[in-house]
Design a protein around this motif. Structure first.
Motif, PDB file in Angstrom:
ATOM      1  N   PRO A 166      76.318  83.554  31.487  1.00 48.74           N
ATOM      2  CA  PRO A 166      77.789  83.643  31.570  1.00 48.74           C
ATOM      3  C   PRO A 166      78.289  85.087  31.714  1.00 48.74           C
ATOM      4  CG  PRO A 166      77.154  82.126  29.834  1.00 48.74           C
ATOM      5  CD  PRO A 166      75.906  82.802  30.308  1.00 48.74           C
ATOM      6  N   ASP A 167      77.666  86.034  31.010  1.00 50.10           N
ATOM      7  CA  ASP A 167      78.068  87.435  31.129  1.00 50.10           C
ATOM      8  C   ASP A 167      77.801  87.952  32.543  1.00 50.10           C
ATOM      9  OD1 ASP A 167      78.806  87.461  28.462  1.00 50.10           O
ATOM     10  OD2 ASP A 167      76.851  88.210  27.790  1.00 50.10           O
ATOM     11  N   LEU A 168      76.664  87.570  33.098  1.00 49.13           N
ATOM     12  CA  LEU A 168      76.315  87.996  34.448  1.00 49.13           C
ATOM     13  C   LEU A 168      77.310  87.447  35.460  1.00 49.13           C
ATOM     14  CD1 LEU A 168      74.277  89.292  36.445  1.00 49.13           C
ATOM     15  CD2 LEU A 168      73.114  87.090  36.469  1.00 49.13           C
ATOM     16  N   LEU A 169      77.635  86.167  35.343  1.00 50.41           N
ATOM     17  CA  LEU A 169      78.565  85.552  36.291  1.00 50.41           C
ATOM     18  C   LEU A 169      79.965  86.128  36.166  1.00 50.41           C
ATOM     19  CD1 LEU A 169      77.397  81.846  36.127  1.00 50.41           C
ATOM     20  CD2 LEU A 169      76.885  83.551  37.866  1.00 50.41           C
ATOM     21  N   SER A 170      80.419  86.403  34.946  1.00 51.33           N
ATOM     22  CA  SER A 170      81.751  86.990  34.793  1.00 51.33           C
ATOM     23  C   SER A 170      81.771  88.418  35.325  1.00 51.33           C
ATOM     24  CB  SER A 170      82.207  86.950  33.334  1.00 51.33           C
ATOM     25  OG  SER A 170      81.417  87.789  32.538  1.00 51.33           O
ATOM     26  N   GLY A 171      80.666  89.134  35.198  1.00 52.15           N
ATOM     27  CA  GLY A 171      80.584  90.484  35.761  1.00 52.15           C
ATOM     28  C   GLY A 171      80.638  90.462  37.273  1.00 52.15           C
ATOM     29  N   ILE A 172      79.970  89.498  37.875  1.00 52.80           N
ATOM     30  CA  ILE A 172      79.995  89.369  39.333  1.00 52.80           C
ATOM     31  C   ILE A 172      81.397  89.004  39.794  1.00 52.80           C
ATOM     32  CG2 ILE A 172      79.182  87.944  41.256  1.00 52.80           C
ATOM     33  CD1 ILE A 172      76.470  87.807  39.811  1.00 52.80           C
ATOM     34  N   ASP A 173      82.046  88.089  39.059  1.00 51.61           N
ATOM     35  CA  ASP A 173      83.394  87.664  39.417  1.00 51.61           C
ATOM     36  C   ASP A 173      84.370  88.834  39.361  1.00 51.61           C
ATOM     37  OD1 ASP A 173      85.431  85.742  40.060  1.00 51.61           O
ATOM     38  OD2 ASP A 173      86.060  85.869  37.963  1.00 51.61           O
ATOM     39  N   SER A 174      84.310  89.616  38.284  1.00 53.41           N
ATOM     40  CA  SER A 174      85.246  90.744  38.169  1.00 53.41           C
ATOM     41  C   SER A 174      84.959  91.802  39.228  1.00 53.41           C
ATOM     42  CB  SER A 174      85.185  91.344  36.767  1.00 53.41           C
ATOM     43  OG  SER A 174      83.938  91.925  36.517  1.00 53.41           O
ATOM     44  N   MET A 175      83.703  91.972  39.589  1.00 50.68           N
ATOM     45  CA  MET A 175      83.350  92.951  40.610  1.00 50.68           C
ATOM     46  C   MET A 175      83.891  92.517  41.978  1.00 50.68           C
ATOM     47  SD  MET A 175      79.609  94.504  41.648  1.00 50.68           S
ATOM     48  CE  MET A 175      78.919  92.903  41.933  1.00 50.68           C
ATOM     49  N   THR A 176      83.787  91.225  42.311  1.00 48.12           N
ATOM     50  CA  THR A 176      84.292  90.762  43.600  1.00 48.12           C
ATOM     51  C   THR A 176      85.814  90.796  43.640  1.00 48.12           C
ATOM     52  OG1 THR A 176      84.160  88.463  42.882  1.00 48.12           O
ATOM     53  CG2 THR A 176      82.294  89.320  44.124  1.00 48.12           C
ATOM     54  N   GLN A 177      86.468  90.511  42.510  1.00 50.58           N
ATOM     55  CA  GLN A 177      87.925  90.593  42.478  1.00 50.58           C
ATOM     56  C   GLN A 177      88.390  92.029  42.657  1.00 50.58           C
ATOM     57  OE1 GLN A 177      89.171  88.761  38.847  1.00 50.58           O
ATOM     58  NE2 GLN A 177      88.879  86.691  39.620  1.00 50.58           N
ATOM     59  N   ARG A 178      87.680  92.965  42.055  1.00 49.41           N
ATOM     60  CA  ARG A 178      88.040  94.380  42.181  1.00 49.41           C
ATOM     61  C   ARG A 178      87.879  94.831  43.624  1.00 49.41           C
ATOM     62  NH1 ARG A 178      84.836  97.804  38.114  1.00 49.41           N
ATOM     63  NH2 ARG A 178      83.587  96.078  38.745  1.00 49.41           N
ATOM     64  N   ARG A 179      86.787  94.428  44.274  1.00 49.82           N
ATOM     65  CA  ARG A 179      86.584  94.804  45.678  1.00 49.82           C
ATOM     66  C   ARG A 179      87.651  94.191  46.567  1.00 49.82           C
ATOM     67  NH1 ARG A 179      80.114  94.720  46.944  1.00 49.82           N
ATOM     68  NH2 ARG A 179      79.601  96.497  45.634  1.00 49.82           N
ATOM     69  N   SER A 180      88.029  92.950  46.252  1.00 48.63           N
ATOM     70  CA  SER A 180      89.059  92.281  47.039  1.00 48.63           C
ATOM     71  C   SER A 180      90.393  93.006  46.908  1.00 48.63           C
ATOM     72  CB  SER A 180      89.202  90.834  46.580  1.00 48.63           C
ATOM     73  OG  SER A 180      90.255  90.203  47.238  1.00 48.63           O
ATOM     74  N   SER A 181      90.748  93.399  45.688  1.00 44.26           N
ATOM     75  CA  SER A 181      92.022  94.107  45.499  1.00 44.26           C
ATOM     76  C   SER A 181      91.964  95.504  46.114  1.00 44.26           C
ATOM     77  CB  SER A 181      92.388  94.179  44.022  1.00 44.26           C
ATOM     78  OG  SER A 181      91.462  94.956  43.302  1.00 44.26           O
ATOM     79  N   ASP A 182      90.805  96.144  46.073  1.00 40.74           N
ATOM     80  CA  ASP A 182      90.657  97.457  46.717  1.00 40.74           C
ATOM     81  C   ASP A 182      90.835  97.332  48.233  1.00 40.74           C
ATOM     82  OD1 ASP A 182      90.198  98.600  44.266  1.00 40.74           O
ATOM     83  OD2 ASP A 182      88.026  98.835  44.547  1.00 40.74           O
ATOM     84  N   ALA A 183      90.276  96.275  48.811  1.00 39.19           N
ATOM     85  CA  ALA A 183      90.387  96.078  50.250  1.00 39.19           C
ATOM     86  C   ALA A 183      91.823  95.769  50.634  1.00 39.19           C
ATOM     87  CB  ALA A 183      89.467  94.952  50.702  1.00 39.19           C
ATOM     88  N   GLU A 184      92.528  94.994  49.818  1.00 38.63           N
ATOM     89  CA  GLU A 184      93.932  94.682  50.111  1.00 38.63           C
ATOM     90  C   GLU A 184      94.776  95.938  50.024  1.00 38.63           C
ATOM     91  OE1 GLU A 184      95.080  91.636  47.397  1.00 38.63           O
ATOM     92  OE2 GLU A 184      93.859  90.116  48.380  1.00 38.63           O
ATOM     93  N   GLY A 185      94.510  96.785  49.044  1.00 39.79           N
ATOM     94  CA  GLY A 185      95.255  98.037  48.910  1.00 39.79           C
ATOM     95  C   GLY A 185      95.020  98.954  50.078  1.00 39.79           C
ATOM     96  N   ALA A 186      93.799  98.994  50.568  1.00 37.60           N
ATOM     97  CA  ALA A 186      93.482  99.848  51.711  1.00 37.60           C
ATOM     98  C   ALA A 186      94.176  99.352  52.961  1.00 37.60           C
ATOM     99  CB  ALA A 186      91.972  99.900  51.921  1.00 37.60           C
ATOM    100  N   SER A 187      94.234  98.041  53.149  1.00 43.00           N
ATOM    101  CA  SER A 187      94.883  97.516  54.350  1.00 43.00           C
ATOM    102  C   SER A 187      96.395  97.714  54.276  1.00 43.00           C
ATOM    103  CB  SER A 187      94.547  96.041  54.549  1.00 43.00           C
ATOM    104  OG  SER A 187      95.079  95.254  53.516  1.00 43.00           O
TER     105      SER A 187
END
Length: 57
Positions: A30-51
């Motif tokens: 569960p810790d691994l999956l939540s870490g992956i989820d937060s990492m993908t959400q952060r990348r998604s928000s970073d990409a939206e901010g850049a665009s």
């Protein structure tokens, strides 16, 4: 036995069984999956901010 899809499924199934039957890994999953989820959400928000910054020009 030249069916590549069968062997791919057999290897993935064996790996999943091995991982899920290990108590240490199962406890930390569960810790691994939540870490992956937060990492993908952060990348998604970073990409939206850049665009958004690119469209301001």
């Amino acid at each position: 036995m030249d069916d590549r899809e069968f062997w791919k499924g057999a290897v993935i199934g064996a790996a999943a069984t091995l991982l899920l039957s290990n108590n240490n890994i199962r406890d930390k999953l569960p810790d691994l999956l939540s870490g992956i989820d937060s990492m993908t959400q952060r990348r998604s928000s970073d990409a939206e901010g850049a665009s958004e910054n690119d469209s301001d020009d």
